[in-house]
Design a protein around this motif. Structure first.
Motif, PDB file in Angstrom:
ATOM      1  N   ILE A  97      -4.122   0.444  -2.132  1.00 37.26           N
ATOM      2  CA  ILE A  97      -4.912  -0.560  -2.855  1.00 37.26           C
ATOM      3  C   ILE A  97      -4.459  -0.772  -4.297  1.00 37.26           C
ATOM      4  CG2 ILE A  97      -6.932  -0.162  -1.399  1.00 37.26           C
ATOM      5  CD1 ILE A  97      -8.155   1.426  -3.732  1.00 37.26           C
ATOM      6  N   ALA A  98      -3.500   0.010  -4.773  1.00 34.89           N
ATOM      7  CA  ALA A  98      -2.907  -0.213  -6.097  1.00 34.89           C
ATOM      8  C   ALA A  98      -1.542  -0.860  -5.878  1.00 34.89           C
ATOM      9  CB  ALA A  98      -2.779   1.089  -6.874  1.00 34.89           C
ATOM     10  N   ILE A  99      -1.443  -2.160  -6.139  1.00 37.15           N
ATOM     11  CA  ILE A  99      -0.263  -2.940  -5.789  1.00 37.15           C
ATOM     12  C   ILE A  99       0.565  -3.191  -7.041  1.00 37.15           C
ATOM     13  CG2 ILE A  99       0.547  -5.089  -4.767  1.00 37.15           C
ATOM     14  CD1 ILE A  99      -2.204  -5.303  -3.400  1.00 37.15           C
ATOM     15  N   PRO A 100       1.792  -2.684  -7.109  1.00 33.26           N
ATOM     16  CA  PRO A 100       2.624  -2.892  -8.300  1.00 33.26           C
ATOM     17  C   PRO A 100       2.795  -4.371  -8.623  1.00 33.26           C
ATOM     18  CG  PRO A 100       3.623  -1.263  -6.834  1.00 33.26           C
ATOM     19  CD  PRO A 100       2.476  -1.882  -6.076  1.00 33.26           C
ATOM     20  N   VAL A 101       2.778  -4.692  -9.910  1.00 33.78           N
ATOM     21  CA  VAL A 101       2.852  -6.104 -10.298  1.00 33.78           C
ATOM     22  C   VAL A 101       4.158  -6.749  -9.845  1.00 33.78           C
ATOM     23  CG1 VAL A 101       1.284  -5.841 -12.257  1.00 33.78           C
ATOM     24  CG2 VAL A 101       3.742  -5.546 -12.609  1.00 33.78           C
ATOM     25  N   HIS A 102       5.230  -5.962  -9.725  1.00 32.42           N
ATOM     26  CA  HIS A 102       6.503  -6.574  -9.332  1.00 32.42           C
ATOM     27  C   HIS A 102       6.474  -7.054  -7.882  1.00 32.42           C
ATOM     28  CE1 HIS A 102       7.936  -3.203  -6.827  1.00 32.42           C
ATOM     29  NE2 HIS A 102       7.457  -2.396  -7.760  1.00 32.42           N
ATOM     30  N   GLU A 103       5.500  -6.566  -7.093  1.00 28.89           N
ATOM     31  CA  GLU A 103       5.341  -7.071  -5.734  1.00 28.89           C
ATOM     32  C   GLU A 103       4.534  -8.367  -5.702  1.00 28.89           C
ATOM     33  OE1 GLU A 103       3.979  -4.311  -2.803  1.00 28.89           O
ATOM     34  OE2 GLU A 103       5.102  -2.633  -3.659  1.00 28.89           O
ATOM     35  N   VAL A 121     -15.219  -4.496  10.718  1.00 31.65           N
ATOM     36  CA  VAL A 121     -13.953  -5.221  10.847  1.00 31.65           C
ATOM     37  C   VAL A 121     -13.883  -6.358   9.840  1.00 31.65           C
ATOM     38  CG1 VAL A 121     -12.584  -6.680  12.378  1.00 31.65           C
ATOM     39  CG2 VAL A 121     -13.616  -4.578  13.256  1.00 31.65           C
ATOM     40  N   LEU A 122     -15.010  -7.021   9.611  1.00 31.80           N
ATOM     41  CA  LEU A 122     -15.044  -8.101   8.623  1.00 31.80           C
ATOM     42  C   LEU A 122     -14.727  -7.565   7.234  1.00 31.80           C
ATOM     43  CD1 LEU A 122     -15.617 -11.051   7.917  1.00 31.80           C
ATOM     44  CD2 LEU A 122     -18.041 -10.455   7.747  1.00 31.80           C
ATOM     45  N   LYS A 123     -15.305  -6.436   6.867  1.00 35.21           N
ATOM     46  CA  LYS A 123     -15.049  -5.830   5.561  1.00 35.21           C
ATOM     47  C   LYS A 123     -13.568  -5.496   5.398  1.00 35.21           C
ATOM     48  CE  LYS A 123     -16.801  -3.828   1.718  1.00 35.21           C
ATOM     49  NZ  LYS A 123     -15.654  -3.277   1.008  1.00 35.21           N
ATOM     50  N   LYS A 124     -12.985  -4.903   6.439  1.00 34.41           N
ATOM     51  CA  LYS A 124     -11.566  -4.575   6.400  1.00 34.41           C
ATOM     52  C   LYS A 124     -10.722  -5.843   6.305  1.00 34.41           C
ATOM     53  CE  LYS A 124     -10.303  -1.457   9.555  1.00 34.41           C
ATOM     54  NZ  LYS A 124      -9.809  -0.192   8.967  1.00 34.41           N
ATOM     55  N   GLY A 125     -11.150  -6.872   7.045  1.00 30.86           N
ATOM     56  CA  GLY A 125     -10.388  -8.110   7.063  1.00 30.86           C
ATOM     57  C   GLY A 125     -10.355  -8.812   5.728  1.00 30.86           C
ATOM     58  N   ALA A 131      -2.725  -9.572   1.655  1.00 31.90           N
ATOM     59  CA  ALA A 131      -1.711 -10.463   2.221  1.00 31.90           C
ATOM     60  C   ALA A 131      -1.463 -11.662   1.313  1.00 31.90           C
ATOM     61  CB  ALA A 131      -2.140 -10.933   3.614  1.00 31.90           C
ATOM     62  N   ASP A 132      -2.521 -12.187   0.696  1.00 32.24           N
ATOM     63  CA  ASP A 132      -2.377 -13.352  -0.169  1.00 32.24           C
ATOM     64  C   ASP A 132      -1.543 -13.051  -1.409  1.00 32.24           C
ATOM     65  OD1 ASP A 132      -3.812 -14.945   1.520  1.00 32.24           O
ATOM     66  OD2 ASP A 132      -5.605 -15.080   0.278  1.00 32.24           O
ATOM     67  N   VAL A 133      -1.732 -11.860  -1.999  1.00 33.76           N
ATOM     68  CA  VAL A 133      -1.026 -11.574  -3.250  1.00 33.76           C
ATOM     69  C   VAL A 133       0.322 -10.881  -3.042  1.00 33.76           C
ATOM     70  CG1 VAL A 133      -3.099 -11.527  -4.691  1.00 33.76           C
ATOM     71  CG2 VAL A 133      -2.296  -9.408  -3.632  1.00 33.76           C
ATOM     72  N   THR A 134       0.538 -10.321  -1.852  1.00 36.17           N
ATOM     73  CA  THR A 134       1.828  -9.664  -1.601  1.00 36.17           C
ATOM     74  C   THR A 134       2.451 -10.154  -0.298  1.00 36.17           C
ATOM     75  OG1 THR A 134       0.701  -7.771  -0.565  1.00 36.17           O
ATOM     76  CG2 THR A 134       1.268  -7.574  -2.887  1.00 36.17           C
ATOM     77  N   GLY A 135       1.838  -9.830   0.814  1.00 38.84           N
ATOM     78  CA  GLY A 135       2.385 -10.215   2.111  1.00 38.84           C
ATOM     79  C   GLY A 135       1.689  -9.455   3.220  1.00 38.84           C
ATOM     80  N   VAL A 136       1.919  -9.891   4.443  1.00 39.55           N
ATOM     81  CA  VAL A 136       1.203  -9.298   5.579  1.00 39.55           C
ATOM     82  C   VAL A 136       1.653  -7.865   5.850  1.00 39.55           C
ATOM     83  CG1 VAL A 136       0.685 -11.493   6.686  1.00 39.55           C
ATOM     84  CG2 VAL A 136       2.849 -10.350   7.185  1.00 39.55           C
ATOM     85  N   GLY A 137       2.875  -7.515   5.460  1.00 41.45           N
ATOM     86  CA  GLY A 137       3.355  -6.156   5.703  1.00 41.45           C
ATOM     87  C   GLY A 137       2.527  -5.117   4.977  1.00 41.45           C
ATOM     88  N   ARG A 138       2.287  -5.336   3.676  1.00 44.25           N
ATOM     89  CA  ARG A 138       1.465  -4.391   2.914  1.00 44.25           C
ATOM     90  C   ARG A 138       0.026  -4.415   3.419  1.00 44.25           C
ATOM     91  NH1 ARG A 138       0.366  -1.380  -1.689  1.00 44.25           N
ATOM     92  NH2 ARG A 138       2.510  -1.268  -2.441  1.00 44.25           N
ATOM     93  N   ALA A 139      -0.468  -5.584   3.792  1.00 39.36           N
ATOM     94  CA  ALA A 139      -1.840  -5.678   4.313  1.00 39.36           C
ATOM     95  C   ALA A 139      -1.989  -4.861   5.590  1.00 39.36           C
ATOM     96  CB  ALA A 139      -2.202  -7.127   4.555  1.00 39.36           C
ATOM     97  N   ALA A 140      -0.987  -4.932   6.471  1.00 35.98           N
ATOM     98  CA  ALA A 140      -1.040  -4.184   7.721  1.00 35.98           C
ATOM     99  C   ALA A 140      -1.037  -2.673   7.467  1.00 35.98           C
ATOM    100  CB  ALA A 140       0.137  -4.570   8.609  1.00 35.98           C
ATOM    101  N   LYS A 141      -0.257  -2.231   6.485  1.00 32.84           N
ATOM    102  CA  LYS A 141      -0.212  -0.811   6.156  1.00 32.84           C
ATOM    103  C   LYS A 141      -1.533  -0.331   5.567  1.00 32.84           C
ATOM    104  CE  LYS A 141       4.774  -0.642   5.315  1.00 32.84           C
ATOM    105  NZ  LYS A 141       5.852  -0.432   4.290  1.00 32.84           N
ATOM    106  N   ALA A 142      -2.226  -1.217   4.853  1.00 30.24           N
ATOM    107  CA  ALA A 142      -3.496  -0.839   4.218  1.00 30.24           C
ATOM    108  C   ALA A 142      -4.662  -0.842   5.196  1.00 30.24           C
ATOM    109  CB  ALA A 142      -3.785  -1.813   3.065  1.00 30.24           C
ATOM    110  N   TRP A 143      -4.558  -1.582   6.281  1.00 35.63           N
ATOM    111  CA  TRP A 143      -5.654  -1.794   7.210  1.00 35.63           C
ATOM    112  C   TRP A 143      -6.371  -0.503   7.630  1.00 35.63           C
ATOM    113  CZ3 TRP A 143      -8.349  -5.894   9.102  1.00 35.63           C
ATOM    114  CH2 TRP A 143      -9.158  -5.667  10.220  1.00 35.63           C
ATOM    115  N   PRO A 144      -5.684   0.574   8.038  1.00 32.66           N
ATOM    116  CA  PRO A 144      -6.398   1.761   8.520  1.00 32.66           C
ATOM    117  C   PRO A 144      -7.296   2.417   7.472  1.00 32.66           C
ATOM    118  CG  PRO A 144      -4.088   1.841   9.167  1.00 32.66           C
ATOM    119  CD  PRO A 144      -4.226   0.739   8.163  1.00 32.66           C
ATOM    120  N   ASP A 145      -7.006   2.221   6.186  1.00 32.57           N
ATOM    121  CA  ASP A 145      -7.754   2.906   5.141  1.00 32.57           C
ATOM    122  C   ASP A 145      -8.844   2.056   4.511  1.00 32.57           C
ATOM    123  OD1 ASP A 145      -6.311   5.391   5.158  1.00 32.57           O
ATOM    124  OD2 ASP A 145      -4.627   4.287   4.272  1.00 32.57           O
ATOM    125  N   MET A 146      -9.005   0.823   4.970  1.00 29.83           N
ATOM    126  CA  MET A 146     -10.010  -0.059   4.396  1.00 29.83           C
ATOM    127  C   MET A 146     -11.394   0.238   5.016  1.00 29.83           C
ATOM    128  SD  MET A 146      -8.381  -1.839   2.170  1.00 29.83           S
ATOM    129  CE  MET A 146      -7.458  -0.330   1.944  1.00 29.83           C
TER     130      MET A 146
END
Length: 387
Positions: free
Chosen positions: A59-65, A361-365, A372-387
């Protein structure tokens, strides 16, 4: 000469505006992004770190991403804004000139003059805060016993307070830790001023997690061991967390802009423009005009929605075009209580209040979609299990 657009802050409002602004400008102006952290925090999921600090990696996304290479980034603390000179003063770096400025610095915790509260309470306004709460609870639990459990008191039963209580309960249960949890709210119900059905659903889930809820009396004083509530009640504590209010950042207090003198939040029109046409304000830093008497709410949802229009309006200002007026649309409320969640009045869903797997599921979504909006779906998919 190319104009310089400066964005202050890396929260939802700042990060979202950077994405929108970059798309709109397409190189027509220089963009400088300034923040005291070199990452964007998905703040409405930061409470997860109270239970499990490893969640910070998701959940801490580097600004360069987030930003484009053409956008300059400065990690530093804003200490002043000189609107006459059009200059942002920084703690450790040279001042930065601007032609157009967006103030999206977020807020800090308000303590309302309650004696001892600022000195003794932990807060939840950033990643370091969540990790500090984790460490404090872990330490208190180690020193406690079944006969003498650690006492965790959470002041304020808004979104942050409720979600903090839920994560402390998850930590307690996962580690079989001797912890008593107390949630204190000065008003009459948890999540004050919201729908009674939602309040009841949240209270039920908190009580199922053995959270002791005390509403109807305000905290009046705090010392290093005790929280004094109302005229007579007292709660001894080992860990005290305060989530009871927000106010503007100190650096905004003396800025020459129209603002609320009590909480230093800047008045802005629905276009985000302030009384200085070169300065815009958004998110928790601002009181944004809306139809009716109330400004836009200081929520992640509102900041997320507003950021897209703010980026467009900054680009329009650079081009000398008319600005667009933004109106907040409430898409509903989703609140987590540990692993469970409650959803209420969600757009396009016919059931007014619901929990269970659909709410979870809605909260995680919601979190995954923002990532996904600020970086991409790849990082969003990796974060999904911990949301």
């Amino acid at each position: 000469m190319t104009e310089n657009v400066v964005v202050l802050g890396a929260g939802y409002a700042g990060a979202g505006t950077i994405k929108s602004l970059e798309d709109e400008l397409d190189g027509e102006a220089d963009v400088t992004w300034i923040s005291d952290t070199d990452y964007h925090l998905v703040l409405h999921e930061s409470h997860r770190c109270i239970r499990d600090p490893s969640v910070q990696e998701k959940i801490a996304i580097p600004v360069h991403e987030i930003k484009q290479p053409s956008t300059s980034f400065i990690q530093d603390e804003v200490v002043d804004i000189d609107t006459e000179a059009r200059e942002v003063e920084l703690a450790d770096s040279e001042s930065v000139d601007y032609d157009y400025l967006l103030v999206a610095l977020g807020s800090q915790t308000a303590f309302f003059g309650i004696e001892g509260l600022e000195e003794y309470a932990l807060t939840l306004k950033g990643l370091d805060d969540a990790l500090e709460i984790h460490d404090a609870i872990q330490s208190a639990a180690r020193e406690a016993s079944t006969n003498d459990p650690a006492q965790v008191v959470i002041g304020g039963a808004g979104l942050s307070g409720i979600q903090t209580a839920g994560e402390v309960a998850e930590f307690r249960d996962e580690h079989n830790a001797p912890i008593d949890i107390h949630l204190v709210e000065g008003l009459d119900q948890v999540l004050p001023n919201s729908d009674p059905e939602l309040q009841g659903a949240l209270r039920k889930r908190l009580e199922e997690r053995d959270v002791n809820i005390k509403c109807g009396e305000f905290i009046g004083e705090v010392d290093e061991e005790t929280v004094y509530i109302g005229d007579e009640d007292e709660l001894d504590y080992d860990v005290l967390v305060w989530t009871g209010g927000i106010t503007g950042r100190d650096c905004v207090a003396d800025v020459d802009l129209d603002k609320d003198e009590r909480n230093h939040r800047i008045h802005a029109e629905g276009t985000f423009q302030t009384d200085d046409e070169r300065v815009f304000a958004i998110g928790d830093s601002a009181l944004i005009d809306q139809p009716g008497d109330q400004p836009a709410p200081p929520t992640a949802q509102a900041a997320w929605q507003a950021a897209e229009v703010a980026g467009e309006n900054l680009a329009r200002a650079v081009r000398g075009q008319p600005l667009t007026t933004w109106t907040h649309k409430d898409k509903g409320t989703v609140v987590s209580v540990g692993e469970k969640a409650v959803a209420h009045d969600v757009m396009n869903i016919p059931v007014e209040t619901f929990g269970g797997l659909p709410a979870k599921v809605l909260k995680k979504g919601i979190a995954a979609r923002w990532i996904a909006d600020v970086t991409g779906v790849g990082r969003a998919a990796k974060a999904w299990p911990d949301m």
